[in-house]
Design a protein around this motif. Structure first.
Motif, PDB file in Angstrom:
ATOM      1  N   ASP A   1      -6.405   6.462   2.901  1.00  0.00           N
ATOM      2  CA  ASP A   1      -6.070   7.865   2.643  1.00  0.00           C
ATOM      3  C   ASP A   1      -7.214   8.783   3.066  1.00  0.00           C
ATOM      4  OD1 ASP A   1      -4.899   5.945   0.609  1.00  0.00           O
ATOM      5  OD2 ASP A   1      -3.596   7.667   0.278  1.00  0.00           O
TER       6      ASP A   1
ATOM      7  N   LYS B   1      -9.525   4.148  -2.057  1.00  0.00           N
ATOM      8  CA  LYS B   1      -8.399   4.558  -1.214  1.00  0.00           C
ATOM      9  C   LYS B   1      -8.945   4.934   0.167  1.00  0.00           C
ATOM     10  CE  LYS B   1      -5.348   6.033  -4.952  1.00  0.00           C
ATOM     11  NZ  LYS B   1      -4.501   7.112  -5.522  1.00  0.00           N
TER      12      LYS B   1
ATOM     13  N   MET C   1       0.844  -1.199   0.000  1.00  0.00           N
ATOM     14  CA  MET C   1       0.000   0.000   0.000  1.00  0.00           C
ATOM     15  C   MET C   1       0.875   1.243   0.000  1.00  0.00           C
ATOM     16  SD  MET C   1      -2.803   1.240   2.836  1.00  0.00           S
ATOM     17  CE  MET C   1      -1.497   1.537   4.034  1.00  0.00           C
ATOM     18  N   LYS C   2       0.519   2.200  -0.843  1.00  0.00           N
ATOM     19  CA  LYS C   2       1.287   3.435  -0.949  1.00  0.00           C
ATOM     20  C   LYS C   2       0.360   4.621  -0.758  1.00  0.00           C
ATOM     21  CE  LYS C   2       4.426   5.922  -4.016  1.00  0.00           C
ATOM     22  NZ  LYS C   2       5.076   5.937  -5.356  1.00  0.00           N
ATOM     23  N   LEU C   3       0.770   5.535   0.129  1.00  0.00           N
ATOM     24  CA  LEU C   3      -0.036   6.718   0.370  1.00  0.00           C
ATOM     25  C   LEU C   3      -0.037   7.632  -0.847  1.00  0.00           C
ATOM     26  CD1 LEU C   3       0.865   7.748   4.041  1.00  0.00           C
ATOM     27  CD2 LEU C   3      -1.272   6.783   3.223  1.00  0.00           C
ATOM     28  N   ASP C   4      -1.169   8.249  -1.085  1.00  0.00           N
ATOM     29  CA  ASP C   4      -1.310   9.187  -2.197  1.00  0.00           C
ATOM     30  C   ASP C   4      -1.585  10.577  -1.608  1.00  0.00           C
ATOM     31  OD1 ASP C   4      -1.951  10.690  -4.385  1.00  0.00           O
ATOM     32  OD2 ASP C   4      -3.357   9.242  -5.249  1.00  0.00           O
TER      33      ASP C   4
END
Length: 236
Positions: free
Chosen positions: A200, A197, A1-4
């Motif tokens: 986020d 998302k 998982m990558k934060l946007d």
């Protein structure tokens, strides 16, 4: 998982639009809760026959059950009650005409009232009983003494706990989404559903709750400071 970060900002901006709803739920619930709580605290403190037992049972039941349970009981119970009465008396009004936010107002006010009762009662117990007797000695009625002397001091002593109550109701307002009220948490869920998302979006909601909590704590500290100056005999 990558934060946007860009989506977090987008969610943050979109969630800002429902902050008034969250603050409205909080304000109405706290004000009504303080009224209910003050009445219950006075009844219990002065041991009013019958009513003191009713007030104690109310506080014990509400404090012993989850807030979401209160909301659902009010939502389904009030709807059934209104519809039953409408059918009985031939009214055109139905529960479907009640705004969803009204259920949140009622449920959270009842919940806040039980907690406020204990907060105010502790403040009343902190006020020296001799002040009430002194007020009687100069011709004041019990009602006048409570309004002018005892209750203001009780609120002053209870202010830190009242601040905690406000913060608690602010956070609990997130439960209003269960009855389709679009507040901060519900809006975060709606925004997140556009591209899944959720982390986020909920992070943006958490930042908003955090900011509102800091504002409440700051406002409470300022009020407490002014009250302390007043009771020390200074100029507010």
């Amino acid at each position: 998982m990558k934060l946007d970060p860009s989506f977090i900002w987008t969610a943050f901006v979109q969630i800002l639009s429902v902050i008034p709803t969250t603050l409205l739920i909080t304000a109405v619930s706290v004000v009504c809760g303080l009224v209910i709580g003050t009445a219950a605290a006075l009844i219990r403190t002065f041991r009013v026959p019958v009513l003191s037992e009713v007030a104690a049972a109310y506080v014990i039941f509400i404090r012993g059950t989850p807030m979401i349970t209160h909301l659902l009981l009010i939502y389904f119970g009030l709807s059934l009650g209104v519809d039953a009465l409408s059918k009985q008396f031939g009214w055109a009004f139905r529960s479907s005409s009640i705004p969803m936010i009204a259920f949140a107002f009622i449920a959270f006010s009842i919940t806040a009232g039980a907690y406020a009762s204990e907060v105010i009662r502790s403040g009343l117990l902190a006020v020296n009983r001799g002040q009430l007797e002194a007020a009687h000695s100069i011709g004041m009625t019990t009602g006048q003494a409570l309004r002018r002397i005892v209750v203001p001091q009780a609120f002053a002593a209870s202010l830190p706990n009242v601040s905690n109550l406000v913060v608690g109701i602010l956070h609990a307002s997130s439960l209003a989404f269960t009855v389709s009220v679009v507040e901060v948490t519900a809006k975060a869920q709606i925004v997140a559903s556009t591209n899944w998302k959720f982390f986020d979006a909920y992070l943006a909601a958490a930042l908003i709750y955090w900011g509102l909590t800091l504002l409440i704590e700051r406002a409470s500290a300022l009020v407490e400071k002014r009250i302390n100056i007043y009771y020390r005999g200074g100029v507010a």
